[in-house]
Design a protein around this motif. Structure first.
Motif: not given
Length: 64
Positions: A8-13, A22-26
């Motif tokens: 997981i690259g990031s989590v937003t709300y 994901s870490v590759n941006g998808s």
């Protein structure tokens, strides 16, 4: 479903929903299921989502 934190690259709300990238941006469809035809009906309060994101960020940085 188990998803390794390292994938997981990031989590937003936004609008009651947590969005995982994901870490590759998808986009990752973590809360979608075939039983509801791919739509995401899982909602969180903003406070709960912010706490989850803070815990995720701490874990990604090795502080958790």
């Amino acid at each position: 479903m188990l998803v390794p934190v390292t994938s997981i690259g990031s989590v937003t709300y936004e609008d009651g929903t947590l969005h995982f990238t994901s870490v590759n941006g998808s986009n990752m469809h973590v809360f979608e299921s075939s039983s509801n035809k791919g739509s995401d009906h899982t909602t969180f309060t903003e406070a709960d989502a912010r706490r989850f994101i803070a815990a995720f960020d701490a874990r990604k940085k090795g502080k958790f």
